[in-house]
Design a protein around this motif. Structure first.
Motif, PDB file in Angstrom:
ATOM      1  N   SER A 182       0.835  -1.210   0.000  1.00  0.00           N
ATOM      2  CA  SER A 182       0.000   0.000   0.000  1.00  0.00           C
ATOM      3  C   SER A 182       0.864   1.252   0.000  1.00  0.00           C
ATOM      4  O   SER A 182       0.514   2.256  -0.640  1.00  0.00           O
ATOM      5  CB  SER A 182      -0.906   0.018   1.233  1.00  0.00           C
ATOM      6  OG  SER A 182      -1.734  -1.112   1.244  1.00  0.00           O
ATOM      7  N   SER A 183       1.976   1.192   0.700  1.00  0.00           N
ATOM      8  CA  SER A 183       2.868   2.359   0.752  1.00  0.00           C
ATOM      9  C   SER A 183       3.473   2.658  -0.617  1.00  0.00           C
ATOM     10  O   SER A 183       3.628   3.829  -0.982  1.00  0.00           O
ATOM     11  CB  SER A 183       3.985   2.128   1.765  1.00  0.00           C
ATOM     12  OG  SER A 183       3.436   1.964   3.058  1.00  0.00           O
ATOM     13  N   LEU A 184       3.817   1.609  -1.371  1.00  0.00           N
ATOM     14  CA  LEU A 184       4.337   1.822  -2.730  1.00  0.00           C
ATOM     15  C   LEU A 184       3.274   2.475  -3.614  1.00  0.00           C
ATOM     16  O   LEU A 184       3.576   3.387  -4.394  1.00  0.00           O
ATOM     17  CB  LEU A 184       4.794   0.497  -3.346  1.00  0.00           C
ATOM     18  CG  LEU A 184       6.116  -0.070  -2.815  1.00  0.00           C
ATOM     19  CD1 LEU A 184       6.286  -1.525  -3.236  1.00  0.00           C
ATOM     20  CD2 LEU A 184       7.307   0.764  -3.302  1.00  0.00           C
ATOM     21  N   ASP A 219       3.231   7.420   4.765  1.00  0.00           N
ATOM     22  CA  ASP A 219       2.679   7.513   6.110  1.00  0.00           C
ATOM     23  C   ASP A 219       3.221   6.335   6.919  1.00  0.00           C
ATOM     24  O   ASP A 219       3.030   5.187   6.548  1.00  0.00           O
ATOM     25  CB  ASP A 219       1.144   7.448   5.992  1.00  0.00           C
ATOM     26  CG  ASP A 219       0.447   7.512   7.335  1.00  0.00           C
ATOM     27  OD1 ASP A 219       1.141   7.535   8.370  1.00  0.00           O
ATOM     28  OD2 ASP A 219      -0.797   7.527   7.336  1.00  0.00           O
ATOM     29  N   ASP A 220       3.929   6.635   8.009  1.00  0.00           N
ATOM     30  CA  ASP A 220       4.511   5.573   8.842  1.00  0.00           C
ATOM     31  C   ASP A 220       3.461   4.741   9.557  1.00  0.00           C
ATOM     32  O   ASP A 220       3.744   3.636  10.005  1.00  0.00           O
ATOM     33  CB  ASP A 220       5.438   6.189   9.906  1.00  0.00           C
ATOM     34  CG  ASP A 220       6.855   6.301   9.405  1.00  0.00           C
ATOM     35  OD1 ASP A 220       7.402   5.253   9.000  1.00  0.00           O
ATOM     36  OD2 ASP A 220       7.412   7.412   9.413  1.00  0.00           O
ATOM     37  N   PHE A 221       2.256   5.257   9.697  1.00  0.00           N
ATOM     38  CA  PHE A 221       1.267   4.583  10.535  1.00  0.00           C
ATOM     39  C   PHE A 221      -0.008   4.268   9.764  1.00  0.00           C
ATOM     40  O   PHE A 221      -1.109   4.484  10.253  1.00  0.00           O
ATOM     41  CB  PHE A 221       0.953   5.431  11.783  1.00  0.00           C
ATOM     42  CG  PHE A 221       2.188   5.769  12.549  1.00  0.00           C
ATOM     43  CD1 PHE A 221       2.793   4.818  13.363  1.00  0.00           C
ATOM     44  CD2 PHE A 221       2.780   7.021  12.437  1.00  0.00           C
ATOM     45  CE1 PHE A 221       3.957   5.120  14.062  1.00  0.00           C
ATOM     46  CE2 PHE A 221       3.937   7.336  13.126  1.00  0.00           C
ATOM     47  CZ  PHE A 221       4.531   6.381  13.949  1.00  0.00           C
ATOM     48  N   ASN A 251      14.228  -0.344   0.836  1.00  0.00           N
ATOM     49  CA  ASN A 251      15.640  -0.206   0.496  1.00  0.00           C
ATOM     50  C   ASN A 251      16.344   0.839   1.370  1.00  0.00           C
ATOM     51  O   ASN A 251      17.564   0.852   1.476  1.00  0.00           O
ATOM     52  CB  ASN A 251      15.744   0.180  -0.984  1.00  0.00           C
ATOM     53  CG  ASN A 251      17.113  -0.075  -1.558  1.00  0.00           C
ATOM     54  OD1 ASN A 251      17.856  -0.895  -1.016  1.00  0.00           O
ATOM     55  ND2 ASN A 251      17.454   0.620  -2.614  1.00  0.00           N
ATOM     56  N   ASP A 252      15.557   1.700   2.013  1.00  0.00           N
ATOM     57  CA  ASP A 252      16.142   2.673   2.962  1.00  0.00           C
ATOM     58  C   ASP A 252      16.673   1.979   4.221  1.00  0.00           C
ATOM     59  O   ASP A 252      17.433   2.583   4.984  1.00  0.00           O
ATOM     60  CB  ASP A 252      15.084   3.717   3.344  1.00  0.00           C
ATOM     61  CG  ASP A 252      13.824   3.087   3.929  1.00  0.00           C
ATOM     62  OD1 ASP A 252      13.569   3.236   5.130  1.00  0.00           O
ATOM     63  OD2 ASP A 252      13.097   2.413   3.173  1.00  0.00           O
ATOM     64  N   LEU A 253      16.276   0.724   4.453  1.00  0.00           N
ATOM     65  CA  LEU A 253      16.735  -0.021   5.632  1.00  0.00           C
ATOM     66  C   LEU A 253      17.850  -1.002   5.256  1.00  0.00           C
ATOM     67  O   LEU A 253      17.949  -2.099   5.813  1.00  0.00           O
ATOM     68  CB  LEU A 253      15.565  -0.787   6.268  1.00  0.00           C
ATOM     69  CG  LEU A 253      14.361   0.050   6.703  1.00  0.00           C
ATOM     70  CD1 LEU A 253      13.255  -0.841   7.271  1.00  0.00           C
ATOM     71  CD2 LEU A 253      14.782   1.081   7.753  1.00  0.00           C
ATOM     72  N   ALA A 297      13.473  -0.785  -4.084  1.00  0.00           N
ATOM     73  CA  ALA A 297      12.829   0.526  -4.009  1.00  0.00           C
ATOM     74  C   ALA A 297      12.545   0.871  -2.555  1.00  0.00           C
ATOM     75  O   ALA A 297      12.700   0.034  -1.663  1.00  0.00           O
ATOM     76  CB  ALA A 297      11.523   0.503  -4.810  1.00  0.00           C
ATOM     77  N   SER A 298      12.144   2.107  -2.342  1.00  0.00           N
ATOM     78  CA  SER A 298      11.694   2.514  -1.013  1.00  0.00           C
ATOM     79  C   SER A 298      10.466   3.395  -1.140  1.00  0.00           C
ATOM     80  O   SER A 298      10.539   4.487  -1.710  1.00  0.00           O
ATOM     81  CB  SER A 298      12.799   3.288  -0.276  1.00  0.00           C
ATOM     82  OG  SER A 298      12.260   3.875   0.906  1.00  0.00           O
ATOM     83  N   ALA A 299       9.350   2.898  -0.606  1.00  0.00           N
ATOM     84  CA  ALA A 299       8.145   3.727  -0.571  1.00  0.00           C
ATOM     85  C   ALA A 299       8.379   4.922   0.346  1.00  0.00           C
ATOM     86  O   ALA A 299       7.815   5.996   0.142  1.00  0.00           O
ATOM     87  CB  ALA A 299       6.953   2.899  -0.075  1.00  0.00           C
TER      88      ALA A 299
END
Ligand code: GDP
Length: 176
Positions: free
Chosen positions: A24-26, A36-38, A126-128, A153-155
């Motif tokens: 959903s974040s992508l 949105d983190d939450f 990918n940011d992690l 990728a990173s959402a």
């Protein structure tokens, strides 16, 4: 040519993958350029559209079905991938089990979906990278062998998200 010029090609795209990998974040990053983190989990499935310019005369419009990853919704997935022309199968690069799940989705699609379906494998979060559990080489090798598009990728940061959908758009059959 300006906006509205040229041809628009519509394709149904389905997102598949384990719960919480960031499907959903992508979609939110691609459609609204937001993160949105939450977020609350998707129940069942959600529908969005977004267009990608392929060249001056051609636009691909994706009709995106974001499916819920929970095991209890798994039996609904065929309803979403049955008439899909593209599928985005997502795993989380920090969760090895989610990569195994992604491979199972690819197998299921290759057995049961349209034989011409374009499948993209996406290693999200990918940011992690400092917590990485799945190597790029391993995923790329699998993607090559299974004839899939592949992106990490990173959402969250947006890295490679537009590139992902553009690479899918370019793979679609666009008769003139
Ligand atoms: P879904 O169940 O596969 O649709 O996953 P969600 O989009 O609901 O995301 C699950 C969790 O992972 C949420 O807390 C998101 O904020 C988080 N998340 C999603 N994408 C990323 C990302 O690229 N990087 C990081 N660090 N977290 C993410």
């Amino acid at each position: 040519s300006g906006p509205g010029a040229g041809k628009v090609f519509n394709f149904k795209l389905v997102l598949l993958g384990e719960s919480a990998v960031g499907k959903s974040s992508l979609v939110m990053r691609f459609v609204k350029d937001q993160f949105d983190d939450f977020r609350e989990s998707t129940i069942g499935a959600a529908f969005f559209t977004q267009s990608v310019p392929v060249d001056d005369n051609t636009t691909v419009k994706f009709e995106i079905w974001d499916t819920a990853g929970q095991e209890r919704y798994k039996s609904l997935a065929p309803m979403y991938y049955r008439n899909a022309q593209c599928a985005v199968v997502v795993y989380d690069i920090t969760q090895a089990a989610s990569f195994e799940k992604a491979k199972n989705w690819v197998k299921e699609l290759q057995r049961q979906a349209d034989p011409d379906i374009v499948i993209a494998l996406v290693g999200n979060k990918n940011d992690l990278a400092s917590r990485r559990a799945v190597t790029t080489d391993e995923s790329q090798a699998y993607a090559n062998e299974a004839h899939l598009l592949f992106q990490e990728a990173s959402a969250k940061t947006g890295a490679n998200v537009n590139e992902l959908f553009k690479s899918i758009a370019k793979k679609m059959p666009l008769e003139s």
